[in-house]
Motif scaffolding. Structure first.
Motif, PDB file in Angstrom:
ATOM      1  N   VAL A 157      -3.892  -2.259 -10.932  1.00 47.64           N
ATOM      2  CA  VAL A 157      -4.380  -1.646  -9.698  1.00 47.64           C
ATOM      3  C   VAL A 157      -5.216  -0.464 -10.173  1.00 47.64           C
ATOM      4  N   ALA A 158      -6.504  -0.518  -9.912  1.00 51.39           N
ATOM      5  CA  ALA A 158      -7.436   0.461 -10.478  1.00 51.39           C
ATOM      6  C   ALA A 158      -7.034   1.895 -10.154  1.00 51.39           C
ATOM      7  N   ASN A 205     -10.986  -6.423  -5.029  1.00 50.42           N
ATOM      8  CA  ASN A 205      -9.890  -6.146  -4.097  1.00 50.42           C
ATOM      9  C   ASN A 205      -8.909  -5.108  -4.638  1.00 50.42           C
ATOM     10  N   GLY A 206      -9.431  -4.087  -5.297  1.00 58.95           N
ATOM     11  CA  GLY A 206      -8.598  -3.002  -5.797  1.00 58.95           C
ATOM     12  C   GLY A 206      -7.981  -3.245  -7.170  1.00 58.95           C
ATOM     13  N   PHE A 207      -8.181  -4.448  -7.700  1.00 57.66           N
ATOM     14  CA  PHE A 207      -7.630  -4.801  -9.011  1.00 57.66           C
ATOM     15  C   PHE A 207      -8.749  -4.919 -10.037  1.00 57.66           C
ATOM     16  N   CYS A 208      -8.445  -4.566 -11.268  1.00 54.88           N
ATOM     17  CA  CYS A 208      -9.377  -4.759 -12.370  1.00 54.88           C
ATOM     18  C   CYS A 208      -9.214  -6.191 -12.858  1.00 54.88           C
ATOM     19  N   ARG A 211     -13.333   8.815 -12.163  1.00 54.09           N
ATOM     20  CA  ARG A 211     -12.921   7.482 -12.606  1.00 54.09           C
ATOM     21  C   ARG A 211     -13.039   6.464 -11.476  1.00 54.09           C
ATOM     22  N   LEU A 212     -12.554   6.840 -10.299  1.00 51.25           N
ATOM     23  CA  LEU A 212     -12.626   5.909  -9.162  1.00 51.25           C
ATOM     24  C   LEU A 212     -14.075   5.587  -8.813  1.00 51.25           C
ATOM     25  N   LEU A 266       0.826  -1.211   0.000  1.00 54.38           N
ATOM     26  CA  LEU A 266       0.000   0.000   0.000  1.00 54.38           C
ATOM     27  C   LEU A 266       0.858   1.257   0.000  1.00 54.38           C
ATOM     28  N   THR A 267       1.927   1.229   0.763  1.00 59.33           N
ATOM     29  CA  THR A 267       2.843   2.370   0.808  1.00 59.33           C
ATOM     30  C   THR A 267       3.466   2.593  -0.565  1.00 59.33           C
TER      31      THR A 267
END
Length: 81
Positions: free
Chosen positions: A62-63, A53-56, A41-42, A17-18
């Motif tokens: 990573v979206a 989980n944050g992925f397309c 977009r988000l 995440l960092t």
């Protein structure tokens, strides 16, 4: 933070995440979508069944990273943005 040459399974979640946040912050301004467009977009990604989980699940990105880049487009057809 120094990047690692590793797989996600071997990466500490907080470190990942960092790194995503640092990458977003390091993008040159001329490559970034403006703040309003990024948020739009988000919001569209959050409504998409392909966001997992944050992925397309269509392209594997990573979206938040894809949405941040001005030149990027949604991989869905028809495009959401």
């Amino acid at each position: 933070m120094k990047p690692c040459r590793c797989l996600l399974k071997d990466t500490d979640e907080q470190a990942f995440l960092t790194q995503v946040k640092e990458y977003l912050e390091s993008l040159p301004e001329e490559q970034k979508a403006d703040a309003a467009e990024y948020q739009r977009r988000l919001a569209r990604c959050l409504q998409c069944e392909n966001l997992v989980n944050g992925f397309c699940s269509l392209c594997g990105c990573v979206a938040e990273l894809r949405a941040a880049k001005r030149a990027q487009r949604c991989p869905a057809l028809p495009r959401r943005w």
